[in-house]
Design a protein around this motif. Structure first.
Motif, PDB file in Angstrom:
ATOM      1  N   ILE A  94      38.022  -6.284 -15.050  1.00 17.15           N
ATOM      2  CA  ILE A  94      36.626  -6.266 -15.488  1.00 17.15           C
ATOM      3  C   ILE A  94      36.379  -7.326 -16.554  1.00 17.15           C
ATOM      4  O   ILE A  94      35.318  -7.958 -16.591  1.00 17.15           O
ATOM      5  N   LEU A  95      37.371  -7.541 -17.393  1.00 17.46           N
ATOM      6  CA  LEU A  95      37.238  -8.501 -18.490  1.00 17.46           C
ATOM      7  C   LEU A  95      37.837  -9.866 -18.163  1.00 17.46           C
ATOM      8  O   LEU A  95      37.938 -10.722 -19.049  1.00 17.46           O
ATOM      9  N   ASP A  96      38.214 -10.061 -16.898  1.00 10.31           N
ATOM     10  CA  ASP A  96      38.811 -11.336 -16.500  1.00 10.31           C
ATOM     11  C   ASP A  96      37.859 -12.491 -16.854  1.00 10.31           C
ATOM     12  O   ASP A  96      36.713 -12.518 -16.387  1.00 10.31           O
ATOM     13  N   LEU A 110      38.974  -3.950  -6.275  1.00 12.07           N
ATOM     14  CA  LEU A 110      37.842  -4.774  -6.694  1.00 12.07           C
ATOM     15  C   LEU A 110      36.515  -4.131  -6.300  1.00 12.07           C
ATOM     16  O   LEU A 110      35.528  -4.226  -7.029  1.00 12.07           O
ATOM     17  N   SER A 111      36.491  -3.473  -5.140  1.00 14.13           N
ATOM     18  CA  SER A 111      35.273  -2.752  -4.738  1.00 14.13           C
ATOM     19  C   SER A 111      34.986  -1.623  -5.720  1.00 14.13           C
ATOM     20  O   SER A 111      33.827  -1.364  -6.080  1.00 14.13           O
ATOM     21  N   ASP A 112      36.032  -0.956  -6.157  1.00 15.35           N
ATOM     22  CA  ASP A 112      35.901   0.114  -7.140  1.00 15.35           C
ATOM     23  C   ASP A 112      35.300  -0.430  -8.433  1.00 15.35           C
ATOM     24  O   ASP A 112      34.365   0.146  -9.006  1.00 15.35           O
ATOM     25  N   ILE A 113      35.813  -1.567  -8.871  1.00 16.29           N
ATOM     26  CA  ILE A 113      35.332  -2.201 -10.105  1.00 16.29           C
ATOM     27  C   ILE A 113      33.864  -2.609  -9.966  1.00 16.29           C
ATOM     28  O   ILE A 113      33.046  -2.384 -10.864  1.00 16.29           O
ATOM     29  N   ILE A 127      30.704  -1.193 -12.278  1.00 20.44           N
ATOM     30  CA  ILE A 127      29.834  -2.036 -13.111  1.00 20.44           C
ATOM     31  C   ILE A 127      28.368  -1.874 -12.700  1.00 20.44           C
ATOM     32  O   ILE A 127      27.485  -1.717 -13.545  1.00 20.44           O
ATOM     33  N   LEU A 128      28.100  -1.914 -11.382  1.00 21.72           N
ATOM     34  CA  LEU A 128      26.719  -1.809 -10.907  1.00 21.72           C
ATOM     35  C   LEU A 128      26.127  -0.442 -11.223  1.00 21.72           C
ATOM     36  O   LEU A 128      24.940  -0.329 -11.563  1.00 21.72           O
ATOM     37  N   ARG A 129      26.931   0.607 -11.112  1.00 27.51           N
ATOM     38  CA  ARG A 129      26.448   1.944 -11.471  1.00 27.51           C
ATOM     39  C   ARG A 129      26.145   2.019 -12.966  1.00 27.51           C
ATOM     40  O   ARG A 129      25.134   2.598 -13.388  1.00 27.51           O
ATOM     41  N   CYS A 130      27.017   1.409 -13.768  1.00 26.03           N
ATOM     42  CA  CYS A 130      26.815   1.422 -15.221  1.00 26.03           C
ATOM     43  C   CYS A 130      25.579   0.628 -15.632  1.00 26.03           C
ATOM     44  O   CYS A 130      24.902   0.986 -16.599  1.00 26.03           O
ATOM     45  N   ILE A 131      25.271  -0.447 -14.903  1.00 27.22           N
ATOM     46  CA  ILE A 131      24.048  -1.202 -15.183  1.00 27.22           C
ATOM     47  C   ILE A 131      22.822  -0.297 -15.021  1.00 27.22           C
ATOM     48  O   ILE A 131      21.878  -0.353 -15.811  1.00 27.22           O
ATOM     49  N   LEU A 132      22.857   0.547 -13.994  1.00 25.18           N
ATOM     50  CA  LEU A 132      21.725   1.434 -13.715  1.00 25.18           C
ATOM     51  C   LEU A 132      21.712   2.673 -14.608  1.00 25.18           C
ATOM     52  O   LEU A 132      20.739   3.427 -14.623  1.00 25.18           O
ATOM     53  N   GLY A 133      22.835   2.900 -15.318  1.00 25.20           N
ATOM     54  CA  GLY A 133      22.897   4.035 -16.224  1.00 25.20           C
ATOM     55  C   GLY A 133      23.192   5.358 -15.550  1.00 25.20           C
ATOM     56  O   GLY A 133      22.973   6.426 -16.136  1.00 25.20           O
ATOM     57  N   THR A 155      38.378   5.723  -3.920  1.00 26.65           N
ATOM     58  CA  THR A 155      38.743   4.677  -4.862  1.00 26.65           C
ATOM     59  C   THR A 155      39.809   5.221  -5.810  1.00 26.65           C
ATOM     60  O   THR A 155      40.007   6.436  -5.919  1.00 26.65           O
ATOM     61  N   PRO A 156      40.483   4.339  -6.539  1.00 30.15           N
ATOM     62  CA  PRO A 156      41.415   4.836  -7.562  1.00 30.15           C
ATOM     63  C   PRO A 156      40.729   5.770  -8.555  1.00 30.15           C
ATOM     64  O   PRO A 156      41.325   6.741  -9.009  1.00 30.15           O
ATOM     65  N   SER A 157      39.472   5.476  -8.879  1.00 24.92           N
ATOM     66  CA  SER A 157      38.736   6.332  -9.811  1.00 24.92           C
ATOM     67  C   SER A 157      38.538   7.731  -9.237  1.00 24.92           C
ATOM     68  O   SER A 157      38.667   8.729  -9.944  1.00 24.92           O
TER      69      SER A 157
END
Length: 231
Positions: free
Chosen positions: A87-89, A136-139, A143-149, A170-172
């Motif tokens: 994510i921080l790459d 990478l799909s999980d990541i 991120i996209l879910r977090c953008i939407l809150g 996903t791993p999550s």
């Protein structure tokens, strides 16, 4: 499928041996919506801020998962340490920001850049590297879910014994699953080296993966027998 019986049979890859009998729980995780429309110049900084917000929220979620798994002495924490690094790459972050500056939305920029890296991994001859592409799909989804809150929906809240049927985990998903209530796992994709297989084996949960289009044939509450000895 066995057409000569009232019992319909579907086949896949048995990745974690065992037999389970129970009710189907169809798991439908968050599916991101990509905004493909071009943005105006005055929206560029706003979209970069959206990406940065989603990135920071995703990192916080990952850190919480790592903390929980570390306290439980669960080695799967290593999976999420790697997720945080991705994510921080800096290269991927730079490409996403550059894409936004070229008037693509934050969601499209994230999707396109991560897809590029994912496609490169899927071309690798090593199956384990190809399976890692789904991390990478999980990541991306995080991120996209977090953008939407939106809050994370996971398998931790299941309160009755079920057999989870889903397109993929996903791993999550697998890190937070309630292993006391999940008696079996069936997915439409995946193989012996996928994260779903690895997690299922570590939890001793019977699992059959790669059952094509199984979601078209089952619904919540259906009674099902999972034979992960024969697949």
């Amino acid at each position: 499928m066995d057409q000569n019986s009232l019992v319909k049979t579907y086949h896949g890859i048995n990745v974690s041996k065992g037999v389970a009998l129970g009710k189907v729980f169809v798991y439908s995780p968050f599916v991101p919506i990509i905004d493909n429309a071009k943005i105006s110049e005055d929206k560029v900084e706003e979209e970069i801020s959206k990406f940065k917000l989603g990135q920071s929220r995703a990192v916080k979620e990952i850190e919480d998962i790592v903390d929980k798994l570390t306290k439980a002495h669960d080695k799967k924490a290593d999976i999420f340490v790697a997720h945080k690094m991705l994510i921080l790459d800096p290269d991927m972050e730079e490409e996403i920001i550059e894409s936004i500056k070229n008037k693509d939305s934050a969601s499209k920029s994230i999707d396109e850049v991560i897809k590029k890296y994912k496609d490169m991994m899927l071309l690798n001859e090593c199956e384990c590297i190809r399976d890692k592409a789904y991390d990478l799909s999980d990541i991306e989804n995080r991120i996209l879910r977090c953008i939407l809150g939106f809050e994370e929906i996971n398998l931790a809240d299941i309160k009755e014994p079920v057999i989870v049927v889903t397109h993929d985990l996903t791993p999550s998903d697998t890190a937070t699953l309630n292993k006391e209530m999940i008696k079996g796992i069936i997915t439409e994709v995946g193989g012996q080296t996928s994260h779903s297989a690895i997690i299922a084996r570590s939890y001793d949960i019977p699992a059959v993966l790669g059952v094509t289009d199984i979601l078209k044939h089952v619904k919540n509450g259906d009674k099902i027998i999972l034979d992960a000895l024969k697949g």
